[in-house]
Design a protein around this motif. Structure first.
Motif, PDB file in Angstrom:
ATOM      1  N   LYS A 180       0.805  -1.217   0.000  1.00  0.00           N
ATOM      2  CA  LYS A 180       0.000   0.000   0.000  1.00  0.00           C
ATOM      3  C   LYS A 180       0.845   1.277   0.000  1.00  0.00           C
ATOM      4  O   LYS A 180       0.313   2.367  -0.265  1.00  0.00           O
ATOM      5  CB  LYS A 180      -0.919   0.013   1.226  1.00  0.00           C
ATOM      6  CG  LYS A 180      -1.898  -1.158   1.292  1.00  0.00           C
ATOM      7  CD  LYS A 180      -2.956  -1.069   0.214  1.00  0.00           C
ATOM      8  CE  LYS A 180      -3.998  -2.172   0.378  1.00  0.00           C
ATOM      9  NZ  LYS A 180      -5.076  -2.088  -0.621  1.00  0.00           N
ATOM     10  N   ALA A 184       0.026   1.549   8.224  1.00  0.00           N
ATOM     11  CA  ALA A 184      -1.230   2.104   8.731  1.00  0.00           C
ATOM     12  C   ALA A 184      -1.690   1.418  10.004  1.00  0.00           C
ATOM     13  O   ALA A 184      -1.278   0.301  10.334  1.00  0.00           O
ATOM     14  CB  ALA A 184      -2.314   1.995   7.660  1.00  0.00           C
ATOM     15  N   ILE A 253      -6.184   4.745   9.238  1.00  0.00           N
ATOM     16  CA  ILE A 253      -7.245   4.291   8.345  1.00  0.00           C
ATOM     17  C   ILE A 253      -8.559   4.297   9.124  1.00  0.00           C
ATOM     18  O   ILE A 253      -8.633   3.744  10.226  1.00  0.00           O
ATOM     19  CB  ILE A 253      -6.965   2.866   7.818  1.00  0.00           C
ATOM     20  CG1 ILE A 253      -5.632   2.825   7.064  1.00  0.00           C
ATOM     21  CG2 ILE A 253      -8.104   2.381   6.939  1.00  0.00           C
ATOM     22  CD1 ILE A 253      -5.588   3.653   5.810  1.00  0.00           C
ATOM     23  N   ASP A 257     -13.006   1.880   6.532  1.00  0.00           N
ATOM     24  CA  ASP A 257     -12.161   1.591   5.374  1.00  0.00           C
ATOM     25  C   ASP A 257     -11.121   0.502   5.674  1.00  0.00           C
ATOM     26  O   ASP A 257     -10.321   0.156   4.801  1.00  0.00           O
ATOM     27  CB  ASP A 257     -11.427   2.866   4.932  1.00  0.00           C
ATOM     28  CG  ASP A 257     -12.392   3.953   4.471  1.00  0.00           C
ATOM     29  OD1 ASP A 257     -13.444   3.605   3.916  1.00  0.00           O
ATOM     30  OD2 ASP A 257     -12.084   5.150   4.692  1.00  0.00           O
ATOM     31  N   ASP A 260     -11.001  -2.665   3.370  1.00  0.00           N
ATOM     32  CA  ASP A 260     -10.434  -2.408   2.047  1.00  0.00           C
ATOM     33  C   ASP A 260      -8.913  -2.304   2.104  1.00  0.00           C
ATOM     34  O   ASP A 260      -8.218  -2.746   1.181  1.00  0.00           O
ATOM     35  CB  ASP A 260     -11.011  -1.109   1.462  1.00  0.00           C
ATOM     36  CG  ASP A 260     -12.460  -1.261   1.021  1.00  0.00           C
ATOM     37  OD1 ASP A 260     -12.881  -2.406   0.778  1.00  0.00           O
ATOM     38  OD2 ASP A 260     -13.161  -0.240   0.948  1.00  0.00           O
ATOM     39  N   HIS A 261      -8.400  -1.732   3.177  1.00  0.00           N
ATOM     40  CA  HIS A 261      -6.949  -1.526   3.267  1.00  0.00           C
ATOM     41  C   HIS A 261      -6.221  -2.796   3.724  1.00  0.00           C
ATOM     42  O   HIS A 261      -5.224  -3.195   3.114  1.00  0.00           O
ATOM     43  CB  HIS A 261      -6.641  -0.386   4.240  1.00  0.00           C
ATOM     44  CG  HIS A 261      -5.176  -0.065   4.319  1.00  0.00           C
ATOM     45  ND1 HIS A 261      -4.571   0.847   3.477  1.00  0.00           N
ATOM     46  CD2 HIS A 261      -4.183  -0.540   5.126  1.00  0.00           C
ATOM     47  CE1 HIS A 261      -3.282   0.919   3.762  1.00  0.00           C
ATOM     48  NE2 HIS A 261      -3.021   0.083   4.755  1.00  0.00           N
TER      49      HIS A 261
END
Length: 308
Positions: A180, A184, A253, A257, A260-261
């Motif tokens: 990515k 995160a 994040i 979400d 999705d991450h």
């Protein structure tokens, strides 16, 4: 003792076997491939070829042993329900084999899923019960086998059993960060993960096994032990260490979400999973000595360019 071990060539099992052998125990390990068999033999154990679905092989291994240490699990989170059914069948097989013998049955469990609003302790009951529960409700099933003359012990491992060569949750987070382009965490990152160094966890397994085998009415066997050295490391600190190791920015994040991450990791990395090991340390005299999770993440062991 003669100890039958599943997951013998896995991340924890491959540390447990040398620990048991060094203490004078005879070990037979389950291996499903030539590579796994070679690794088990090189650690000083005998080998039985088979997989977790080979219930006849598991029954024979337990029948021939003085104790069972079940560390194997199908870590396929895309087929988690199926993995749970396998886990329950394995534990049912071991319980039947050990029925009435007062032999130890140690089995891998975890602190995840046990919520209390504080650090989980060994006295907290795992709410995941029944064949359709995560991991097949294995902890509740196995602990109930004491009524059948079995000596069960739940080995509740921290979410991070870390060390050089780890390819579990923390290593997966480094791969997600690499993909990515950012390290995160979820929300404000205040949720925590308990952690333990691999060799400390292996030593605890041995101590729990020996205490269970030697149990008497005056010194009863433990029923639950926590392989936890650090009660909780904030996930934002884990992400920051990964960012430093990979030279990447660190970002938050939003919870909505996270899936999705992080993909399948979202439900774990977004959870608050602190745990205590006070009772384990007092009961077994266990004192973790290995590096902390952040110490490990300050080395380059988690940041190899290629997947392990």
């Amino acid at each position: 003792m003669h100890v039958f071990v599943t997951g013998a060539s896995g991340w924890i099992g491959s540390a447990v076997i040398p620990e048991l052998v060094a203490a004078g125990h005879r070990v037979t390990g389950l291996a499903r491939s030539d590579a796994s068999a070679g690794a088990v033999q090189s650690s000083g154990a005998d080998v039985v070829r088979g997989e977790l679905d080979d219930l006849g092989v598991l029954r024979a291994g337990a029948d021939a042993a003085d104790a069972v240490v079940h560390l194997g699990f199908k870590h396929d989170f895309t087929r988690f329900a199926e993995s749970g059914r396998t886990e329950r069948a394995v534990l049912e097989t071991f319980i039947d084999a050990l029925d009435g013998s007062e032999r130890p049955l140690l089995f891998a469990a975890g602190v995840a899923g046990i919520t209390s609003g504080r650090a989980v302790t060994e006295n907290d009951v795992n709410p995941m019960a029944g064949p359709d529960a995560p991991r097949g409700g294995g902890e509740e099933l196995a602990l109930s086998s004491v009524a059948r003359g079995v000596r069960p012990v739940a080995l509740r491992f921290a979410p991070s059993v870390h060390g050089d060569g780890d390819h579990g949750f923390v290593w997966a987070l480094t791969q997600i960060a690499r993909e990515k382009g950012t390290a995160a965490y979820v929300g404000d990152g205040s949720n925590r993960w308990a952690a333990v160094y691999r060799s400390d966890a292996a030593r605890l397994v041995r101590l729990a096994l020996e205490a269970t085998a030697a149990a008497t009415p005056d010194a009863p066997a433990p029923r639950v032990v926590h392989a936890v050295a650090e009660e909780g490391v904030a996930t934002r600190d884990i992400a920051a260490a990964i960012g430093r190791g990979l030279g990447l920015p660190v970002t938050s994040i939003a919870p909505d979400d996270a899936a999705d991450h992080f993909g399948w990791m979202a439900r774990f990395f977004g959870a608050d999973l602190p745990a205590s090991s006070t009772f384990t340390r007092e009961r077994l005299g266990w004192a973790p000595t290995g590096p902390t999770l952040l110490d490990d993440l300050a080395t380059d062991s988690y940041f190899a360019a290629s997947p392990r």
